[in-house]
Motif scaffolding. Structure first.
Motif, mmCIF file in Angstrom:
data_model
loop_
_atom_site.group_PDB
_atom_site.id
_atom_site.type_symbol
_atom_site.label_atom_id
_atom_site.label_comp_id
_atom_site.label_asym_id
_atom_site.label_seq_id
_atom_site.Cartn_x
_atom_site.Cartn_y
_atom_site.Cartn_z
ATOM 1 N N VAL A 51 0.032 -20.971 -4.628
ATOM 2 C CA VAL A 51 -0.623 -22.029 -5.385
ATOM 3 C C VAL A 51 -1.306 -22.981 -4.421
ATOM 4 N N ARG A 52 -2.583 -23.254 -4.684
ATOM 5 C CA ARG A 52 -3.297 -24.263 -3.905
ATOM 6 C C ARG A 52 -3.006 -25.611 -4.537
ATOM 7 N N ARG A 53 -2.314 -26.464 -3.793
ATOM 8 C CA ARG A 53 -1.913 -27.778 -4.310
ATOM 9 C C ARG A 53 -3.135 -28.696 -4.357
ATOM 10 N N ALA A 54 -3.819 -28.677 -5.480
ATOM 11 C CA ALA A 54 -5.016 -29.492 -5.664
ATOM 12 C C ALA A 54 -4.956 -30.043 -7.085
ATOM 13 N N ARG A 55 -6.009 -30.678 -7.493
ATOM 14 C CA ARG A 55 -6.093 -31.167 -8.878
ATOM 15 C C ARG A 55 -7.362 -30.607 -9.506
ATOM 16 N N PRO A 56 -7.259 -29.570 -10.347
ATOM 17 C CA PRO A 56 -6.014 -28.952 -10.787
ATOM 18 C C PRO A 56 -5.503 -27.919 -9.792
ATOM 19 N N CYS A 57 -4.210 -27.587 -9.924
ATOM 20 C CA CYS A 57 -3.634 -26.521 -9.107
ATOM 21 C C CYS A 57 -4.265 -25.187 -9.496
ATOM 22 N N VAL A 58 -4.558 -24.355 -8.516
ATOM 23 C CA VAL A 58 -5.133 -23.033 -8.787
ATOM 24 C C VAL A 58 -4.374 -21.992 -7.979
ATOM 25 N N ALA A 59 -4.393 -20.773 -8.463
ATOM 26 C CA ALA A 59 -3.732 -19.686 -7.747
ATOM 27 C C ALA A 59 -4.561 -19.286 -6.533
ATOM 28 N N THR A 60 -3.890 -18.962 -5.460
ATOM 29 C CA THR A 60 -4.567 -18.423 -4.289
ATOM 30 C C THR A 60 -4.882 -16.950 -4.539
ATOM 31 N N THR A 61 -5.563 -16.325 -3.600
ATOM 32 C CA THR A 61 -5.856 -14.890 -3.720
ATOM 33 C C THR A 61 -4.574 -14.085 -3.853
ATOM 34 N N ALA A 62 -3.546 -14.477 -3.085
ATOM 35 C CA ALA A 62 -2.256 -13.781 -3.163
ATOM 36 C C ALA A 62 -1.551 -14.060 -4.487
ATOM 37 N N GLY A 63 -1.802 -15.243 -5.049
ATOM 38 C CA GLY A 63 -1.129 -15.619 -6.281
ATOM 39 C C GLY A 63 -1.734 -15.012 -7.532
ATOM 40 N N ALA A 64 -3.017 -14.606 -7.459
ATOM 41 C CA ALA A 64 -3.716 -14.106 -8.648
ATOM 42 C C ALA A 64 -3.025 -12.914 -9.307
ATOM 43 N N PRO A 65 -2.647 -11.866 -8.561
ATOM 44 C CA PRO A 65 -1.994 -10.735 -9.240
ATOM 45 C C PRO A 65 -0.637 -11.104 -9.842
ATOM 46 N N LEU A 66 0.066 -12.041 -9.215
ATOM 47 C CA LEU A 66 1.349 -12.477 -9.780
ATOM 48 C C LEU A 66 1.129 -13.314 -11.026
ATOM 49 N N LEU A 67 0.060 -14.103 -11.031
ATOM 50 C CA LEU A 67 -0.272 -14.884 -12.217
ATOM 51 C C LEU A 67 -0.600 -13.967 -13.384
ATOM 52 N N ARG A 68 -1.347 -12.907 -13.102
ATOM 53 C CA ARG A 68 -1.676 -11.931 -14.148
ATOM 54 C C ARG A 68 -0.403 -11.240 -14.653
ATOM 55 N N LEU A 69 0.477 -10.876 -13.730
ATOM 56 C CA LEU A 69 1.733 -10.241 -14.112
ATOM 57 C C LEU A 69 2.567 -11.172 -14.982
ATOM 58 N N ALA A 70 2.597 -12.452 -14.630
ATOM 59 C CA ALA A 70 3.369 -13.421 -15.405
ATOM 60 C C ALA A 70 2.855 -13.495 -16.840
ATOM 61 N N GLY A 71 1.532 -13.542 -16.997
ATOM 62 C CA GLY A 71 0.959 -13.595 -18.341
ATOM 63 C C GLY A 71 1.256 -12.356 -19.145
ATOM 64 N N GLN A 72 1.204 -11.205 -18.507
ATOM 65 C CA GLN A 72 1.493 -9.953 -19.202
ATOM 66 C C GLN A 72 2.952 -9.879 -19.629
ATOM 67 N N LEU A 73 3.837 -10.349 -18.755
ATOM 68 C CA LEU A 73 5.262 -10.341 -19.096
ATOM 69 C C LEU A 73 5.549 -11.242 -20.290
ATOM 70 N N VAL A 74 4.921 -12.429 -20.302
ATOM 71 C CA VAL A 74 5.139 -13.358 -21.407
ATOM 72 C C VAL A 74 4.647 -12.759 -22.719
ATOM 73 N N LEU A 75 3.445 -12.155 -22.681
ATOM 74 C CA LEU A 75 2.875 -11.571 -23.887
ATOM 75 C C LEU A 75 3.735 -10.432 -24.422
ATOM 76 N N LEU A 76 4.132 -9.510 -23.542
ATOM 77 C CA LEU A 76 4.945 -8.375 -23.978
ATOM 78 C C LEU A 76 6.339 -8.813 -24.426
ATOM 79 N N GLU A 77 6.891 -9.793 -23.737
ATOM 80 C CA GLU A 77 8.229 -10.275 -24.099
ATOM 81 C C GLU A 77 8.231 -10.885 -25.494
ATOM 82 N N ARG A 78 7.210 -11.680 -25.797
ATOM 83 C CA ARG A 78 7.150 -12.320 -27.111
ATOM 84 C C ARG A 78 6.957 -11.298 -28.215
ATOM 85 N N GLU A 79 6.130 -10.279 -27.956
ATOM 86 C CA GLU A 79 5.937 -9.247 -28.965
ATOM 87 C C GLU A 79 7.223 -8.451 -29.175
#
Length: 298
Positions: A51-79
């Motif tokens: 995470v790049r500590r800025a305003r607003p916080c944004v994912a770094t290049t390394a964080g992007a695939p984990l951010l995508r994984l997090a969203g997919q997990l949340v979506l599948l878990e709720r379904e």
């Protein structure tokens, strides 16, 4: 590393979606210190700053695939949770779906999509706005699930489907036509006539100028980053501009504007890109997008 902690992944998603550690803490009902500790632990397990500590916080290049994984997990878990509960509860599990759409689509055809998605799915839309040439960037970052985009090549991990094209007409107020285009749409006139542009990402007007003149012109520019204000600026004679045909027709019929290039227009093909994920929510939203686009786009 044995595996990723799902709680830490959810916290990463909350920080990026909410824009700060403090806002993520409020969303998750924990302290900002707890948020910081979870992000730090996740970064230590991966060995990268996520995470790049800025305003607003944004994912770094390394964080992007984990951010995508997090969203997919949340979506599948709720379904999965909704399926497991079945008829036990009449209250659906709400699913927040982040989608990025260009401004002109939001002002014309896309709201009909939201109304066409079945209410039983319990979707809470989180609509972001960006230029159609840049909406796919948010997919790459993992911060949205789907995008209306001008990019036809699929983002890694995504599916792409053609939607059709938005057609734009070059409009100007009659007074501006009289002042600048009395002798027609000449290269000399287009080089000095003021033009209304949505924002600094918007290259549509300059693309149209090149298609008409074969040259890269640099006329005076007014930036007006609001679809209603953009149309009003053109109507009031601030400059000429490319207006979606769904909006342009009313001004042309009323005589508020003139088409400065009859028979010429700019078509911008649009595509729907979304995560490559087997999800009832994504399937339903994609069906609604394609159905409305088939009715309202070229």
């Amino acid at each position: 590393m044995d595996g990723l902690d799902s709680t830490q992944l959810r916290t990463l998603a909350a920080v990026v979606s909410e824009g700060s550690f403090e806002a993520a803490a409020r969303l998750m009902h924990i302290t900002p210190s707890a948020v910081s500790q979870r992000i730090k632990a996740l970064e230590e397990s991966v060995g990268q700053v996520l995470v790049r500590r800025a305003r607003p916080c944004v994912a770094t290049t390394a964080g992007a695939p984990l951010l995508r994984l997090a969203g997919q997990l949340v979506l599948l878990e709720r379904e999965a949770l909704a399926d497991a509960r079945g008829a036990v509860t009449a209250e659906p599990t709400r699913t927040r779906l982040a989608v990025v759409v260009n401004a002109d689509s939001l002002a014309t055809w896309f709201p009909a999509v939201l109304a066409r998605v079945p209410e039983r799915l319990g979707i809470s839309f989180d609509i972001r706005q960006d230029d159609q040439d840049h909406t796919a960037d948010l997919l790459r970052e993992g911060s949205v699930t789907a995008a209306v985009t001008a990019q036809r090549e699929p983002v890694q991990g995504c599916r792409v489907r053609p939607l059709g094209a938005m057609r734009y007409r070059a409009l100007a107020a009659p007074a501006l036509v009289e002042a600048h285009f009395a002798d027609g749409l000449t290269t000399a006139a287009l080089g000095v006539a003021p033009v209304v542009v949505f924002d600094r990402k918007d290259r549509s007007q300059h693309r149209f100028l090149r298609s008409v003149t074969g040259r890269a012109l640099d006329p005076p520019v007014h930036y007006v980053p609001s679809v209603p204000a953009f149309s009003a600026a053109v109507r009031l004679g601030l400059g000429w501009g490319l207006v979606p045909e769904q909006i342009a027709e009313d001004d042309l019929r009323a005589g508020h504007c003139v088409d400065i290039a009859p028979g010429r227009h700019l078509d911008i093909p649009l595509y729907w890109q979304h995560w490559r994920l087997e999800s009832e929510v994504l399937t339903a939203v994609t069906a609604a997008v394609r159905a409305v686009a088939a009715e309202l786009l070229r």
